[in-house]
Scaffold this active site. Structure first.
Site, mmCIF file in Angstrom:
data_model
loop_
_atom_site.group_PDB
_atom_site.id
_atom_site.type_symbol
_atom_site.label_atom_id
_atom_site.label_comp_id
_atom_site.label_asym_id
_atom_site.label_seq_id
_atom_site.Cartn_x
_atom_site.Cartn_y
_atom_site.Cartn_z
ATOM 1 N N GLU A 35 4.325 32.585 -28.935
ATOM 2 C CA GLU A 35 3.748 31.409 -28.266
ATOM 3 C C GLU A 35 4.222 31.472 -26.831
ATOM 4 O OE1 GLU A 35 1.743 29.326 -29.568
ATOM 5 O OE2 GLU A 35 2.150 29.136 -31.719
ATOM 6 N N GLU B 173 2.265 30.126 -13.941
ATOM 7 C CA GLU B 173 2.852 28.995 -14.645
ATOM 8 C C GLU B 173 4.088 28.514 -13.896
ATOM 9 O OE1 GLU B 173 4.621 29.696 -18.549
ATOM 10 O OE2 GLU B 173 3.673 27.858 -19.223
ATOM 11 N N LYS C 61 17.735 31.177 -33.087
ATOM 12 C CA LYS C 61 18.543 31.022 -31.868
ATOM 13 C C LYS C 61 17.877 30.026 -30.923
ATOM 14 C CE LYS C 61 18.566 33.225 -27.931
ATOM 15 N NZ LYS C 61 18.824 32.152 -26.947
ATOM 16 N N CYS D 94 4.287 24.353 -22.243
ATOM 17 C CA CYS D 94 3.491 25.566 -22.065
ATOM 18 C C CYS D 94 2.008 25.245 -22.009
ATOM 19 C CB CYS D 94 3.788 26.561 -23.173
ATOM 20 S SG CYS D 94 3.848 25.820 -24.797
#
Lengths: 299, 493
Positions: free
Chosen positions: B272, B403, B198, B306
């Protein structure tokens, strides 16, 4: 409990826990009675608390930098030293195992296997890295390699079925790989775990690298899984509810969970470098390779 | 020009004469259908939900296409197709044959590379230069690399044999849509698994184009299924009882939800997750090179990375000089139309993400950090953010801890090696880190002590199919890429 031999009164051993290279009693002051299958009392054993576990994690974290920073060769020598010390105190372990329902032959076999297993992992300390590392042929002008590094602090609930073999089999690969750990001993057969801590303590193993608690799995397992400064949790029993609980709570800080419910510790399948690798991270390092103006120096 | 740089004695003038003529890539090379269905069992099928959602171009806010929304019934169909293909076909196929299918995919992506690059840029807002030179070729290379492993797995695990896991459910993010699809699908197929993938709802198009290639490559139906939708579609994949493995790239928050969701099952997972990488400049570093590395580290793909170098640590003695150079370099960055070949920083992927970034910029100012933004003009329509740096940042500031996933850099100074190692490691994340120094022994001191899965020394944001990638701590577990990327798609017995 034994009382007299001849006309001399025997000195009984106090079974304490092992935290940061010292042998405190549990801070909680609680105890439980370890018995054999005939319900004969063997010893009063520390019923460790959440606070004991936290203290132990603190010590394990403090010891991690030094232990992981040691030369792998040196770690190998220390594991070998643990085996030496265990060999020297074999009789005591056989005696304790027999108190905890083993036959003499079973007890001798178990202790011998533990000693040999420590020697086995001693040898792996400076070898598994080569086997599981790689130099990666990247397409750009970089030198790039990947190698295993220890995960950090490992919280381990040792196999509950035996007194010594399970504990040694899970601790050895953890510390061979440069991790530090807090281990919860077998609840029903705790004697050898405490005595093994004494072996560790006389083996040049820095304090805090291995910490051993005695107590109840059901009480302590949740803390092993949700402590924020633990990197991975190892659980060796097949209880599905506890497995699920550990996995769920471990998500709090994305802990790695390793389940060893199908391992038979008393055969060859109970040892391999893959047990070391279960608690290693892979680090990849890049650096450019200078290539100025198509320089042709070389062969 | 912005105020701060006026104080500098050496002032670079970018506000005159340096207007580049527009150099837009043509859209003609890419065909986007008005509507896309779900790719299940080798065919494009209408969704059971009968619902479609719009995918827009974040650079212009124009609608590109309508995308099918897969519900539970669609997920069931896709998993069933994957299971069927696994049992009947894929696991029995000689590995060398499997390899040839994956090689085919690699070749076809290469053949249609420009088309993929254009669509990637239209759909996601990243500069065409990046999608053309990085995303698409690296994706193709990833298939090519893993194809070759399919018949060599017995060499990868000494003294062991391997078997595939079964059906892999794979959920990927919007920052590198095609590349992440390749990272997920290629090793899964090579190891003998079948796939339900997906893509993120904002960026489904290149994954659907990849589905066309998979069809064209004549893969047995059901080996790869690509279904589209948002979070609930992803949850249905994660919770499906007949899925054996979950591979997820995305936020740490969602990663934790997944870890909890599969707790009572035998499903394996690769996660991840997020990062807050430290990029460290020592006083003996080649500063111009380092500044380029920092710029690439945080502004590559608008900072939607990331492993972005979002925390910069500069040794005190060169702090002022580095910050001045960074500000000057910031002024030269071209922000704007992602389809322009000169663009350095394209569009923020979505309005939602732009709001998140702008909110962090406010937080940074409120916390007392000093902000500097480039003076670039932003297009009137679309989602854009000026490259932004913060100085006077404290280690505890949210912009130094959390983040942001945007073009925002938090800069701090340090004096000693030990101090910067401690600061760099003082984060729950551990995905990547960077070190800049000319001294080799210092590099190795840092690269061994930084607790992160990928360390770039005197470089940053480099990726390769042969190079394992993945995090320590809350940045996730498992590796993707290279020999170590095989581990997460096989049972080792």
């Amino acid at each position: 409990m034994a009382t007299t031999t001849g006309n001399r009164l025997e000195v009984l051993k106090t079974y304490k826990i092992y935290i940061g290279g010292q042998f405190p009693r549990t801070e909680s002051g609680r105890y439980y009675i370890a018995t054999n299958s005939k319900k004969e009392k063997l010893a009063n054993v520390c019923l460790s608390s959440r606070k004991d576990f936290r203290d132990a994690v603190g010590k394990a974290r403090g010891a991690f930098g030094g232990w992981s920073g040691r030369a792998a060769f040196n770690r190998g020598q220390i594991l070998y030293r643990i085996a030496e010390m265990l060999e020297g105190r074999k009789a005591q372990f056989v005696d304790e195992l027999m108190k905890q329902d083993s036959t003499k032959a079973q007890a001798e076999k178990e202790v011998s296997l533990c000693i040999d297993r420590l020697i086995y992992y001693s040898g792996w300390c400076d070898k598994f890295q080569q086997l599981f590392s790689s130099v990666n042929p990247v397409a750009s002008s970089h030198f790039n390699f990947s190698n295993p590094e220890p995960m950090g602090v490992i919280a381990t609930i040792a196999p509950q079925g035996d007194s010594l073999l399970g504990l040694v089999s899970v601790i050895a690969p953890i510390i061979a790989g440069g991790n530090t750990c807090v281990a919860l001993a077998s609840n029903t057969k705790p004697l050898c775990a405490v005595t093994f801590a004494e072996v560790l303590n006389s083996s040049d193993l820095p304090g805090g690298v291995v910490n051993i608690l005695t107590g109840k799995v059901a009480e302590l397992a949740p803390f092993f899984a949700d402590h924020m400064d633990v990197n991975a949790t190892v659980y060796c029993e097949s209880d599905a509810t506890t497995q699920k609980m550990i996995k769920e709570k471990s998500a709090l800080n994305v802990k790695r969970v390793v389940l060893y419910d199908k391992v038979k510790w008393n055969d060859a399948g109970g040892q391999s470098p893959y047990f070391i690798m279960d608690l290693q991270e892979i680090k990849t390092t890049w650096h450019p390779i200078e290539n100025i103006g198509g320089a042709k120096a070389g062969y | 020009m912005a105020k701060a740089s006026k104080k500098n004695t050496i002032k670079l003038k970018f506000d005159s004469a340096r207007k580049l003529a527009p150099a837009p890539e043509s859209k003609a090379g890419a065909k986007i259908d008005p509507q896309y269905d779900l790719f299940i069992n080798g065919k494009f099928e209408k969704p059971t939900s009968k619902k479609y959602f719009a995918s827009i171009n974040p650079a212009t806010e124009e609608k590109l296409s309508m995308i099918a929304e897969a519900n539970q019934a669609d997920v069931n169909k896709a998993v069933k197709a994957a299971r069927g293909a696994y049992d009947k076909n894929w696991k029995k196929m000689p590995p060398a044959e499997r390899a040839k299918y994956i090689y085919r995919i690699a070749r076809m992506v290469q053949e249609r590379a420009r088309e993929f690059a254009i669509i990637e840029t239209l759909d996601g807002g990243k500069p065409i230069r990046e999608s053309r030179d990085f995303d698409v070729p690296t994706a193709a290379n990833h298939f090519f690399y893993y194809a070759g492993w399919a018949d060599k797995l017995e060499y990868a695990f000494p003294n062991r044999t391997t078997s595939p896991l079964g059906v892999a459910g794979q959920i990927i993010p919007w920052n590198f849509p095609l590349l992440m699809a390749a990272w997920k699908i290629a090793p899964a197929l090579a190891c003998g698994n079948t796939v339900v993938l997906k893509p993120a709802e904002n960026t489904s198009l290149t994954a659907l184009k990849l589905a066309e290639i998979i069809q064209e490559a004549d893969l047995p139906p059901g080996v790869v299924n690509i279904i589209t939708g948002a979070g609930s579609t992803g949850a249905a994949i994660v919770n499906h009882p007949d899925v054996n493995k979950i591979a997820f790239t995305g936020s740490t928050d969602v990663g934790k939800i997944i870890q909890r969701a599969i707790a009572g099952t035998d499903k394996k997972a690769t996660l991840e997750l997020g990062g807050k990488a430290a990029n460290i400049i020592f006083d003996d570093a080649p500063l111009d090179q380092a500044v380029e590395g920092v710029i690439n580290g945080i502004f590559f793909n608008q900072g939607h990375v990331c492993c972005a170098g979002s925390r910069l640590y500069v040794q005190e003695s060169v702090f002022k000089e580095v910050v001045r150079k960074l500000k000057d370099r910031l002024e030269t960055l071209i922000v704007g139309d992602p389809m322009d070949k000169n663009t350095d920083i394209g569009a923020i992927n979505s309005r939602e993400q732009l709001n998140i970034i702008n909110n962090y910029i406010k937080i940074g100012q409120k916390e007392g950090a000093e902000m500097y933004q480039s003076s670039a003009d932003l297009p009137k329509k679309g989602f854009y953010c000026r490259p932004t740096i913060f100085t006077n940042v404290a280690q505890s500031n949210r912009i130094a801890q959390e983040e942001i996933f945007g073009p925002v850099l938090a800069i701090q100074s340090f004096r000693t090696d030990d101090e910067v190692i401690e600061k760099a490691n003082n984060t729950p994340y551990g995905l990547s880190a960077g070190v800049w120094t000319d001294k080799g022994s210092k590099i190795f001191n840092l690269t061994t002590k930084l607790r992160a899965g990928v360390i770039w020394a005197n470089t940053f944001n480099k990726f390769d199919p042969t190079s394992p990638f993945g995090g320590y701590k809350e940045s996730g577990y498992g590796r993707e890429g290279g020999l170590h990327g095989l581990n997460t798609y096989v049972n080792v017995v």
